[in-house]
Design a protein around this motif. Structure first.
Motif, PDB file in Angstrom:
ATOM      1  N   ASN A 136       0.813  -1.223   0.000  1.00 43.06           N
ATOM      2  CA  ASN A 136       0.000   0.000   0.000  1.00 43.06           C
ATOM      3  C   ASN A 136       0.845   1.271   0.000  1.00 43.06           C
ATOM      4  O   ASN A 136       0.568   2.217   0.726  1.00 43.06           O
ATOM      5  N   VAL A 137       1.933   1.250  -0.766  1.00 40.12           N
ATOM      6  CA  VAL A 137       2.800   2.412  -0.901  1.00 40.12           C
ATOM      7  C   VAL A 137       2.963   2.705  -2.384  1.00 40.12           C
ATOM      8  O   VAL A 137       3.036   1.781  -3.203  1.00 40.12           O
ATOM      9  N   ASP A 138       3.033   3.967  -2.715  1.00 42.95           N
ATOM     10  CA  ASP A 138       3.210   4.379  -4.102  1.00 42.95           C
ATOM     11  C   ASP A 138       4.511   3.796  -4.658  1.00 42.95           C
ATOM     12  O   ASP A 138       5.547   3.820  -3.986  1.00 42.95           O
ATOM     13  N   ILE A 139       4.465   3.308  -5.890  1.00 39.71           N
ATOM     14  CA  ILE A 139       5.623   2.653  -6.502  1.00 39.71           C
ATOM     15  C   ILE A 139       6.807   3.613  -6.622  1.00 39.71           C
ATOM     16  O   ILE A 139       7.959   3.191  -6.519  1.00 39.71           O
ATOM     17  N   SER A 140       6.551   4.914  -6.791  1.00 39.83           N
ATOM     18  CA  SER A 140       7.661   5.874  -6.892  1.00 39.83           C
ATOM     19  C   SER A 140       8.435   5.948  -5.574  1.00 39.83           C
ATOM     20  O   SER A 140       9.661   6.078  -5.575  1.00 39.83           O
ATOM     21  N   GLN A 141       7.717   5.852  -4.462  1.00 38.82           N
ATOM     22  CA  GLN A 141       8.378   5.827  -3.145  1.00 38.82           C
ATOM     23  C   GLN A 141       9.240   4.581  -2.986  1.00 38.82           C
ATOM     24  O   GLN A 141      10.359   4.633  -2.490  1.00 38.82           O
ATOM     25  N   ILE A 142       8.700   3.460  -3.424  1.00 40.01           N
ATOM     26  CA  ILE A 142       9.421   2.191  -3.334  1.00 40.01           C
ATOM     27  C   ILE A 142      10.690   2.257  -4.178  1.00 40.01           C
ATOM     28  O   ILE A 142      11.752   1.796  -3.752  1.00 40.01           O
ATOM     29  N   GLN A 143      10.588   2.822  -5.362  1.00 47.63           N
ATOM     30  CA  GLN A 143      11.753   2.933  -6.242  1.00 47.63           C
ATOM     31  C   GLN A 143      12.831   3.823  -5.626  1.00 47.63           C
ATOM     32  O   GLN A 143      14.022   3.526  -5.730  1.00 47.63           O
ATOM     33  N   LYS A 144      12.437   4.893  -4.952  1.00 46.17           N
ATOM     34  CA  LYS A 144      13.402   5.772  -4.285  1.00 46.17           C
ATOM     35  C   LYS A 144      14.128   5.027  -3.165  1.00 46.17           C
ATOM     36  O   LYS A 144      15.348   5.106  -3.035  1.00 46.17           O
ATOM     37  N   VAL A 145      13.362   4.307  -2.358  1.00 44.00           N
ATOM     38  CA  VAL A 145      13.956   3.556  -1.246  1.00 44.00           C
ATOM     39  C   VAL A 145      14.920   2.499  -1.776  1.00 44.00           C
ATOM     40  O   VAL A 145      16.036   2.348  -1.274  1.00 44.00           O
ATOM     41  N   ALA A 146      14.500   1.781  -2.803  1.00 46.37           N
ATOM     42  CA  ALA A 146      15.355   0.740  -3.381  1.00 46.37           C
ATOM     43  C   ALA A 146      16.627   1.340  -3.963  1.00 46.37           C
ATOM     44  O   ALA A 146      17.708   0.756  -3.845  1.00 46.37           O
ATOM     45  N   ALA A 147      16.523   2.511  -4.586  1.00 49.13           N
ATOM     46  CA  ALA A 147      17.704   3.166  -5.156  1.00 49.13           C
ATOM     47  C   ALA A 147      18.678   3.585  -4.053  1.00 49.13           C
ATOM     48  O   ALA A 147      19.893   3.410  -4.180  1.00 49.13           O
ATOM     49  N   ILE A 148      18.161   4.132  -2.957  1.00 47.25           N
ATOM     50  CA  ILE A 148      19.019   4.574  -1.856  1.00 47.25           C
ATOM     51  C   ILE A 148      19.704   3.377  -1.203  1.00 47.25           C
ATOM     52  O   ILE A 148      20.898   3.408  -0.918  1.00 47.25           O
ATOM     53  N   LEU A 149      18.940   2.312  -0.967  1.00 46.16           N
ATOM     54  CA  LEU A 149      19.495   1.135  -0.295  1.00 46.16           C
ATOM     55  C   LEU A 149      20.284   0.229  -1.231  1.00 46.16           C
ATOM     56  O   LEU A 149      21.068  -0.604  -0.779  1.00 46.16           O
ATOM     57  N   GLY A 150      20.043   0.361  -2.527  1.00 42.90           N
ATOM     58  CA  GLY A 150      20.737  -0.495  -3.489  1.00 42.90           C
ATOM     59  C   GLY A 150      20.220  -1.918  -3.476  1.00 42.90           C
ATOM     60  O   GLY A 150      20.982  -2.871  -3.576  1.00 42.90           O
ATOM     61  N   CYS A 151      18.911  -2.065  -3.315  1.00 39.56           N
ATOM     62  CA  CYS A 151      18.328  -3.406  -3.285  1.00 39.56           C
ATOM     63  C   CYS A 151      17.196  -3.510  -4.316  1.00 39.56           C
ATOM     64  O   CYS A 151      16.834  -2.525  -4.952  1.00 39.56           O
ATOM     65  N   GLY A 152      16.653  -4.702  -4.454  1.00 36.90           N
ATOM     66  CA  GLY A 152      15.607  -4.954  -5.435  1.00 36.90           C
ATOM     67  C   GLY A 152      14.218  -4.618  -4.921  1.00 36.90           C
ATOM     68  O   GLY A 152      14.025  -4.280  -3.759  1.00 36.90           O
ATOM     69  N   ILE A 153      13.242  -4.750  -5.837  1.00 35.70           N
ATOM     70  CA  ILE A 153      11.835  -4.470  -5.525  1.00 35.70           C
ATOM     71  C   ILE A 153      11.025  -5.712  -5.859  1.00 35.70           C
ATOM     72  O   ILE A 153      11.223  -6.325  -6.898  1.00 35.70           O
ATOM     73  N   LYS A 154      10.118  -6.078  -4.975  1.00 37.93           N
ATOM     74  CA  LYS A 154       9.186  -7.178  -5.240  1.00 37.93           C
ATOM     75  C   LYS A 154       7.800  -6.778  -4.772  1.00 37.93           C
ATOM     76  O   LYS A 154       7.647  -5.891  -3.933  1.00 37.93           O
ATOM     77  N   THR A 155       6.811  -7.477  -5.297  1.00 34.40           N
ATOM     78  CA  THR A 155       5.434  -7.254  -4.868  1.00 34.40           C
ATOM     79  C   THR A 155       4.907  -8.526  -4.224  1.00 34.40           C
ATOM     80  O   THR A 155       5.418  -9.613  -4.461  1.00 34.40           O
ATOM     81  N   LEU A 156       3.909  -8.375  -3.393  1.00 31.21           N
ATOM     82  CA  LEU A 156       3.292  -9.527  -2.741  1.00 31.21           C
ATOM     83  C   LEU A 156       2.524 -10.350  -3.751  1.00 31.21           C
ATOM     84  O   LEU A 156       2.004  -9.806  -4.704  1.00 31.21           O
ATOM     85  N   PRO A 157       2.426 -11.624  -3.581  1.00 31.57           N
ATOM     86  CA  PRO A 157       2.987 -12.456  -2.517  1.00 31.57           C
ATOM     87  C   PRO A 157       4.453 -12.801  -2.780  1.00 31.57           C
ATOM     88  O   PRO A 157       4.874 -12.943  -3.918  1.00 31.57           O
ATOM     89  N   ILE A 158       5.215 -12.932  -1.706  1.00 29.98           N
ATOM     90  CA  ILE A 158       6.607 -13.348  -1.775  1.00 29.98           C
ATOM     91  C   ILE A 158       6.823 -14.484  -0.783  1.00 29.98           C
ATOM     92  O   ILE A 158       6.084 -14.618   0.184  1.00 29.98           O
ATOM     93  N   LYS A 159       7.822 -15.271  -1.042  1.00 31.69           N
ATOM     94  CA  LYS A 159       8.162 -16.355  -0.123  1.00 31.69           C
ATOM     95  C   LYS A 159       9.260 -15.862   0.812  1.00 31.69           C
ATOM     96  O   LYS A 159      10.292 -15.375   0.366  1.00 31.69           O
ATOM     97  N   TYR A 160       9.013 -15.941   2.116  1.00 33.16           N
ATOM     98  CA  TYR A 160       9.978 -15.499   3.116  1.00 33.16           C
ATOM     99  C   TYR A 160      10.042 -16.537   4.228  1.00 33.16           C
ATOM    100  O   TYR A 160       9.031 -16.850   4.849  1.00 33.16           O
ATOM    101  N   LEU A 161      11.225 -17.067   4.466  1.00 35.39           N
ATOM    102  CA  LEU A 161      11.432 -18.112   5.471  1.00 35.39           C
ATOM    103  C   LEU A 161      10.459 -19.275   5.285  1.00 35.39           C
ATOM    104  O   LEU A 161       9.929 -19.835   6.239  1.00 35.39           O
ATOM    105  N   GLY A 162      10.203 -19.616   4.038  1.00 35.04           N
ATOM    106  CA  GLY A 162       9.327 -20.739   3.728  1.00 35.04           C
ATOM    107  C   GLY A 162       7.851 -20.423   3.739  1.00 35.04           C
ATOM    108  O   GLY A 162       7.036 -21.260   3.409  1.00 35.04           O
ATOM    109  N   LEU A 163       7.490 -19.207   4.135  1.00 35.96           N
ATOM    110  CA  LEU A 163       6.081 -18.817   4.175  1.00 35.96           C
ATOM    111  C   LEU A 163       5.750 -17.930   2.992  1.00 35.96           C
ATOM    112  O   LEU A 163       6.566 -17.132   2.553  1.00 35.96           O
ATOM    113  N   LEU A 164       4.544 -18.062   2.505  1.00 40.74           N
ATOM    114  CA  LEU A 164       4.072 -17.223   1.421  1.00 40.74           C
ATOM    115  C   LEU A 164       3.429 -15.983   2.027  1.00 40.74           C
ATOM    116  O   LEU A 164       2.274 -16.011   2.444  1.00 40.74           O
ATOM    117  N   LEU A 165       4.195 -14.901   2.130  1.00 41.15           N
ATOM    118  CA  LEU A 165       3.672 -13.663   2.683  1.00 41.15           C
ATOM    119  C   LEU A 165       2.764 -13.003   1.653  1.00 41.15           C
ATOM    120  O   LEU A 165       3.119 -12.889   0.492  1.00 41.15           O
TER     121      LEU A 165
END
Length: 164
Positions: free
Chosen positions: A30-59
């Motif tokens: 529930n966050v604007d994609i432009s905000q997500i892109q800014k955060v990912a650029a600053i941190l140098g990490c990727g972007i994913k959308t739900l659902p994702i698998k985390y520690l074996g669980l489908l979040l």
């Protein structure tokens, strides 16, 4: 965001870890994609959308759907495939059920309520292996599930009934 990056680096230095942000992801909830892109650029990490698998669980998945519980069923199935029924006594199968199979769904169950249908399916897999093994089927069980899950103090097998 720069503060978050500084906190992560400080965390790594303090504990002697190397924080690898390239392996990190930012998930938009529930966050604007432009905000997500800014955060990912600053941190140098990727972007994913739900659902994702985390520690074996489908979040972001629906625990009221059977698909959500497939990883648990698949994990139990994969364990059963590795165990040859012909080489194991009933006592060995009991030990495997009690120590290995009954613990597999606990992580999921600590977070989500299981569907009754899925609980019955997992019980059936466990009981079929206990009494007949994975390869044989259509045999009557020697003792019903309710009886073998009673406490040892009552003279029964006390297999943990963690599912329901």
């Amino acid at each position: 965001m720069v503060n978050l990056l500084s906190v992560l680096k400080l965390f790594g230095v303090t504990l002697g870890f190397k924080v690898n942000l390239e392996k990190g992801i930012v998930v938009d909830i529930n966050v604007d994609i432009s905000q997500i892109q800014k955060v990912a650029a600053i941190l140098g990490c990727g972007i994913k959308t739900l659902p994702i698998k985390y520690l074996g669980l489908l979040l972001g998945g629906n625990p009221r759907s059977e698909l959500f519980w497939n990883p648990v069923v698949e994990k139990i199935d994969s364990r059963l495939e590795g165990w040859s029924r012909a080489l194991l006594s009933r006592g060995c199968r009991y030990t495997l059920v009690e120590t290995v199979l009954s613990g597999i769904p606990i992580y999921f169950l600590s977070l989500f309520n299981i569907l009754v249908k899925m609980a019955r399916s997992l019980e059936k897999l466990t009981l079929d292996f206990l009494w007949e093994g994975k390869d044989e089927c259509n045999k009557d069980h020697v003792v019903n599930w309710e009886t073998i899950s009673f406490p040892k103090e009552k003279g029964d097998l006390a297999i943990s009934n963690n599912i329901v």
